[in-house]
Design an enzyme around this catalytic site. Structure first.
Site, PDB file in Angstrom:
ATOM      1  CG  ASP A   2      52.945  19.701  13.102  1.00  0.00           C
ATOM      2  OD1 ASP A   2      53.048  19.182  11.945  1.00  0.00           O
ATOM      3  OD2 ASP A   2      53.531  19.599  14.204  1.00  0.00           O
ATOM      4  CG  ASP A  41      48.962  23.310  19.614  1.00  0.00           C
ATOM      5  OD1 ASP A  41      49.360  22.628  20.351  1.00  0.00           O
ATOM      6  OD2 ASP A  41      48.267  23.186  18.149  1.00  0.00           O
ATOM      7  CD  GLU A  46      55.345  21.678  18.107  1.00  0.00           C
ATOM      8  OE1 GLU A  46      55.423  21.168  19.331  1.00  0.00           O
ATOM      9  OE2 GLU A  46      55.195  20.912  17.251  1.00  0.00           O
ATOM     10  CD  GLU A  47      52.379  25.495  18.542  1.00  0.00           C
ATOM     11  OE1 GLU A  47      52.077  25.860  17.658  1.00  0.00           O
ATOM     12  OE2 GLU A  47      52.456  24.191  18.869  1.00  0.00           O
ATOM     13  CG  ASP A  81      55.614  20.115  22.460  1.00  0.00           C
ATOM     14  OD1 ASP A  81      54.469  21.078  22.073  1.00  0.00           O
ATOM     15  OD2 ASP A  81      55.586  19.299  21.762  1.00  0.00           O
ATOM     16  CG  LEU A  85      48.538  21.633  24.173  1.00  0.00           C
ATOM     17  CD1 LEU A  85      48.278  20.411  23.534  1.00  0.00           C
ATOM     18  CD2 LEU A  85      48.623  21.241  25.513  1.00  0.00           C
ATOM     19  CG  ASP A  86      53.955  16.066  23.351  1.00  0.00           C
ATOM     20  OD1 ASP A  86      54.175  15.995  22.005  1.00  0.00           O
ATOM     21  OD2 ASP A  86      53.925  14.903  23.828  1.00  0.00           O
ATOM     22  CD  GLU A 115      58.042  17.153  19.948  1.00  0.00           C
ATOM     23  OE1 GLU A 115      57.011  17.233  20.104  1.00  0.00           O
ATOM     24  OE2 GLU A 115      58.731  16.820  18.844  1.00  0.00           O
TER      25      GLU A 115
END
Ligand code: F6P
Ligand code: MN
Length: 352
Positions: free
Chosen positions: A66, A72, A94-95, A113, A115-116, A280
């Site tokens: 992504d 993010d 996630e990052e 996560d 920044l969802d 998530e």
């Protein structure tokens, strides 16, 4: 300033939980760190373009390919800094492609996560931070191993939603789900809803319907039947809501029921859907179950699944128990799928 009548302050709530069970002391510190960082995030998001072009894409991509947005990366840095001040052994985000080891002597790890819903930053639509707090494993071989536990072992989990209200939604220890909302004037969270209960059934569904042609037969059959309303086998009109932010759909379902689906589909790379199990699906499943709802990968309870990798994806269905069970029935009983889908005959070969 109007009185916040009878509502408990977040700090007092945590103090009370720790007084009842001293083993929750460490996890309470992590929750406090999340709350403090989220207040900063909330202020920053509230400034929008006044702060800068937070929704702009960077040249980089995250672990899943992504595109990363400015926000993010900012959110990741902010929460990692917060966890450095809490008893956290390692963080998966996630990052970040690999786990980040903080203090190996600590007994907790956090998957997040940061920044969802980042595609919604510029649209002024709710976005969030999702977190899962796990105990370290005594016999883990490397940092990654601590994270490969089923979601059932989470000690606390939840999310912060940055919307018209900034709210911290969490379940701690063996407790029920709680919702605390930020009073921006005081810079403090107060209890807004104690122990919400997900409605047992509800005719509102959330799915990215633009993927219809990629879905497998049971999902198509279920959605076809929802669309048929009172004229179809479900004999009920349905409504559809899709925000594009998991936290916003989860928050709505927590408060008024419904079902969310991000199934696996036929697109390359989407065999297990889009959402990640560790940071998530697991936290959302935790707070939904602790509010009387259900969460599955179409068949199995999410919280029973052993992750194969820290960034593994999983098909995710959650919400009102009756609806989640119905989706499982479409998957496990093809005869039922066939009988319940008026358009089934036109669909040709079944794809499972
Ligand atoms: O983090 C992934 C996410 O943005 C979720 O918040 C949301 O539910 C989903 O992806 C949206 O997916 P799509 O882009 O297919 O609508
Ligand atoms: Mn996300």
């Amino acid at each position: 300033m109007p009185q916040i009548a009878g509502t408990e302050d977040f700090e007092a709530h945590l103090d009370r939980a720790v007084a009842l069970d001293a083993r929750l002391g460490g996890v309470a510190q992590v929750l406090r760190a999340i709350a403090v960082a989220s207040i900063e995030m909330s202020g920053l998001i509230g400034l929008g373009r006044l702060y800068g072009r937070l929704g702009d894409s960077r040249a980089s991509t995250n672990t899943d390919g992504d595109v990363q947005k400015e926000l993010d990366v900012l959110a990741n840095d902010l929460f990692v800094s917060a966890f450095k001040r809490a008893p956290v052994a390692a963080v998966v985000s996630e990052e970040m492609s690999e786990p980040l080891v903080l203090d190996p002597a600590c007994l907790l790890v956090v998957a997040m996560d940061p920044l969802d819903g980042s595609s919604n930053i510029d649209a002024n639509v709710s976005i969030g931070t999702i977190f899962s707090i796990l105990p370290v494993l005594a016999d883990a071989n490397g940092a990654e191993a601590h994270f490969l536990q089923p979601g059932r072992t989470q000690i606390a989990a939840g999310f912060v939603i940055y919307g018209p209200q900034t709210s911290l939604v969490f379940a701690l220890g063996s407790g029920q789900t709680q919702i605390f909302t930020l009073d921006r004037r005081a810079g403090r969270f107060y209890q807004a809803v104690s122990a919400p209960v997900v409605a047992s059934e509800c005719a509102e569904y959330a799915i990215n319907a633009s993927n219809y042609r990629h879905w497998d037969t049971p999902i198509r059959a279920f959605i076809d039947d929802c669309e048929q309303g009172t004229e179809g086998p479900l004999k009920r009109n349905h409504n559809m809501r899709w925000t594009g932010s998991l936290v916003a759909d989860a928050y709505r379902i927590l408060l008024r029921g419904g079902i969310f689906l991000y199934p696996g589909d036929q697109r390359a790379g989407y065999m297990d859907g889009r959402l990640r199990l560790l940071y998530e699906a697991n936290p959302v499943a935790f707070i939904i179950e602790r509010a009387g709802g259900k969460a599955s990968d179409c068949l199995r309870p999410i919280l029973d699944i052993v992750p194969s990798a820290i960034h593994a994806r999983i098909p995710l269905v959650f919400g009102s128990p009756a609806a989640v069970e119905l989706v499982a029935r479409y998957h496990s009983d093809l005869q039922f799928s066939a009988e319940h889908a008026p358009l089934f005959g036109k669909r040709g070969l079944m794809r499972l």
